[in-house]
Write an enzyme that holds these catalytic residues in place. Structure first.
Site, short mmCIF file in Angstrom:
data_model
loop_
_atom_site.label_atom_id
_atom_site.label_comp_id
_atom_site.label_asym_id
_atom_site.label_seq_id
_atom_site.Cartn_x
_atom_site.Cartn_y
_atom_site.Cartn_z
N ASN A 7 0.68 -1.23 0.06
CA ASN A 7 -0.45 0.15 0.46
C ASN A 7 0.91 1.29 0.10
OD1 ASN A 7 -1.31 2.04 0.17
ND2 ASN A 7 -2.97 0.95 2.40
N ARG A 93 -2.51 -1.88 -3.85
CA ARG A 93 -3.48 -1.94 -3.03
C ARG A 93 -3.81 -0.32 -4.43
NH1 ARG A 93 -5.14 2.90 0.99
NH2 ARG A 93 -7.54 2.91 0.42
N HIS A 182 -13.52 2.33 -0.31
CA HIS A 182 -13.31 0.77 1.14
C HIS A 182 -13.79 -0.14 0.81
CE1 HIS A 182 -13.87 4.27 4.40
NE2 HIS A 182 -12.31 4.10 4.31
N ASN A 213 -10.96 6.13 11.33
CA ASN A 213 -10.58 7.24 11.45
C ASN A 213 -12.03 7.75 9.49
OD1 ASN A 213 -10.26 9.94 11.74
ND2 ASN A 213 -7.98 9.33 10.74
N ARG A 243 -13.21 15.30 8.46
CA ARG A 243 -13.50 15.06 6.87
C ARG A 243 -15.90 15.56 7.35
NH1 ARG A 243 -12.50 10.25 3.64
NH2 ARG A 243 -10.50 9.80 5.25
N GLU A 386 -8.20 -5.83 5.15
CA GLU A 386 -7.89 -5.86 3.46
C GLU A 386 -6.51 -6.66 2.71
OE1 GLU A 386 -9.78 -0.90 3.34
OE2 GLU A 386 -8.95 -1.56 5.25
P1 ADP Z 1 -8.40 4.32 9.59
O1 ADP Z 1 -9.34 5.07 9.01
O2 ADP Z 1 -7.31 5.52 9.70
O3 ADP Z 1 -8.09 3.18 9.15
P2 ADP Z 1 -9.02 3.18 11.48
O4 ADP Z 1 -10.02 2.29 11.12
O5 ADP Z 1 -7.74 1.95 12.05
O6 ADP Z 1 -8.74 4.20 10.99
O7 ADP Z 1 -10.14 3.28 13.13
C1 ADP Z 1 -9.92 4.69 13.58
C2 ADP Z 1 -10.42 5.11 14.98
O8 ADP Z 1 -10.84 3.97 15.97
C3 ADP Z 1 -10.03 6.37 15.35
O9 ADP Z 1 -11.30 7.41 15.24
C4 ADP Z 1 -10.36 5.60 16.78
O10 ADP Z 1 -10.61 6.02 17.99
C5 ADP Z 1 -11.23 4.51 16.59
N1 ADP Z 1 -10.95 3.25 17.33
C6 ADP Z 1 -10.13 2.39 18.21
N2 ADP Z 1 -10.33 1.71 19.13
C7 ADP Z 1 -11.78 2.58 19.85
C8 ADP Z 1 -12.41 2.21 20.89
N3 ADP Z 1 -11.79 1.56 22.01
N4 ADP Z 1 -12.69 2.62 21.82
C9 ADP Z 1 -13.57 3.74 20.41
N5 ADP Z 1 -12.71 3.73 18.84
C10 ADP Z 1 -11.57 3.27 18.69
#
Ligand code: ADP
Length: 400
Positions: A7, A93, A182, A213, A243, A386
């Protein structure tokens, strides 16, 4: 069979070496600060092998980054394979495949040209993905390469779902339409959901909520994406970390005139300073928001409420679009980990047959049914993967 999954970003490159048949991960890591100085992280998943954590390695271009990865993988002491011959193919990717790609594809000269043609659709991401492919081709001559697109899974959407109500010429001449993103994640969790439910994908109506995120919700009918919340770009749909998600385009004119902003400045606000970060003024991270809310910060609570409400509305919309739903899937950072957000999103949906089991929902990061036994609509927690999906697609293509 081993597949190297790449990636590539503009100054970083994530990699995993995995076996798509067993799902075993052999090593993973990342190259950072490519073109600046170079930091290399290597995490072998085999007992007795030592990891490297952000060590200095000169990486003037992506080629040195790839070579560093390959050297680490075959290193006599800490490598996980004996030689380069044990890498059967590389899966890349690629963010945007436009309308040219509705599935993963073996990379040829014609495909490279089509990828270049997609650059205007993803000017920040596709050039970096292409650079990564070229660097791999240079370092690994003769090894088959496959492109796996974030957009491909959504190419099955009907026109009524992907068209914007703009003058038709913008679609016809300029390819302005909903693409969705996604896709690799939605495809993976939809396939896992079918396996968990012991059904064929063709028999199921699923709503996949990739909440991280970046977030998107997808309606998957009979194994095919029929609608999704991200749009022409990943800025659309739900409010996200930073966003804005969907908004009234009239706001742009009003705010830009009032604050004398250029369109680039406005887009920077929409991409980087909005979402739950913008509303809360606290953080883009949902864990921080939950903590801030517990300490009495109302805007942090509002930001999470807006997000959860957005997901709930999409679930309702997509159930209506498909004429029903068999299962709702939660995945990605928030979907896999936030017990409270899953509960909040799914509560109030009892009218459509969704009944959560609070105890079963008290789980993180592993496959689980989190709805009550008598819930007509199953609610599933499925960690996304992924990289494994990319490896599986790559293996299927090289095997022919
Ligand atoms: P990305 O889109 O960067 O791949 P991720 O899928 O890793 O993002 O998700 C990141 C988000 O997941 C962050 O906002 C983080 O706060 C949230 N997150 C991770 N662990 C927890 C948790 N235990 N409770 C709530 N949110 C969480």
């Amino acid at each position: 069979m081993n597949i190297l999954v790449i990636n590539a970003g503009s100054s970083s490159l994530k990699y995993q070496l995995l076996n798509p048949e067993t799902g075993d991960l052999l090593a993973k890591g990342l190259c950072e600060r490519i073109g600046i100085d170079g930091k290399f992280t290597y995490k072998p998943q085999v007992d007795g092998k030592e990891k490297l954590d952000a060590v200095d390695v000169a990486m003037p271009t992506h080629s040195e980054a790839i070579q560093t990865v390959l050297d680490a993988l075959v290193d006599p002491k800490n490598g996980v394979i004996g030689s380069m011959k044990e890498i059967d193919a590389v899966g890349h990717r690629v963010v945007h495949g436009g309308e040219a790609f509705n599935q993963s594809v073996l990379i040829t000269d014609e495909v490279m040209q089509a990828l270049e043609d997609c650059i205007p659709l993803a000017p920040l991401h596709n050039p970096a993905n292409i650079t990564g492919i070229k660097a791999c081709q240079a370092c690994m001559p003769g090894v088959p390469m496959v492109g796996v697109f974030d957009t491909a899974f959504h190419q099955t959407m009907p026109a009524k779902a992907y068209m914007y109500a703009l003058p038709y010429e913008y679609y016809e001449n300029d390819k302005v339409r909903r693409y969705g993103f996604h896709g690799t994640s939605h495809k993976y969790v939809a396939a896992r959901a079918a396996a968990m439910l012991g059904k064929k994908p063709e028999e199921l109506k699923l709503i996949s909520c990739h909440l991280g995120n970046g977030s998107s919700v997808t309606a998957v009918d009979g194994g095919k994406s029929v609608d999704t919340s991200m749009g022409f770009t990943p800025l659309a749909g739900l409010p996200m970390g930073t966003r804005s998600g969907d908004l009234d385009a009239g706001i742009l004119q009003y705010v830009m005139n009032k604050y004398n902003m250029s369109i680039d400045e406005m887009l920077n606000v929409l991409n980087k300073k909005s979402g739950v970060q913008g509303v809360s003024g606290v953080s883009s991270d949902f864990r921080d928001l939950e903590n801030a809310h517990k300490e009495g910060n109302e805007r942090a609570g509002l930001a999470v409420d807006m997000f959860n409400y957005g997901v709930k509305k999409l679930i309702g919309a997509y159930a209506a679009a498909m004429g029903g739903v068999d299962a709702i899937i939660f995945t990605a950072g928030v979907g896999e980990n936030s017990v409270s957000q899953r509960l909040d999103i799914a509560s109030g949906l009892e009218f459509m047959g969704v009944k959560m089991d609070a105890e079963a929902n008290n789980v993180r990061g592993k496959e689980a049914v989190i709805s009550a036994a008598d819930s007509t609509v199953k609610v599933l927690l499925i960690p996304t993967n992924e990289e494994l999906m990319i490896a599986m697609d790559t293996a299927a293509i090289v095997k022919g």
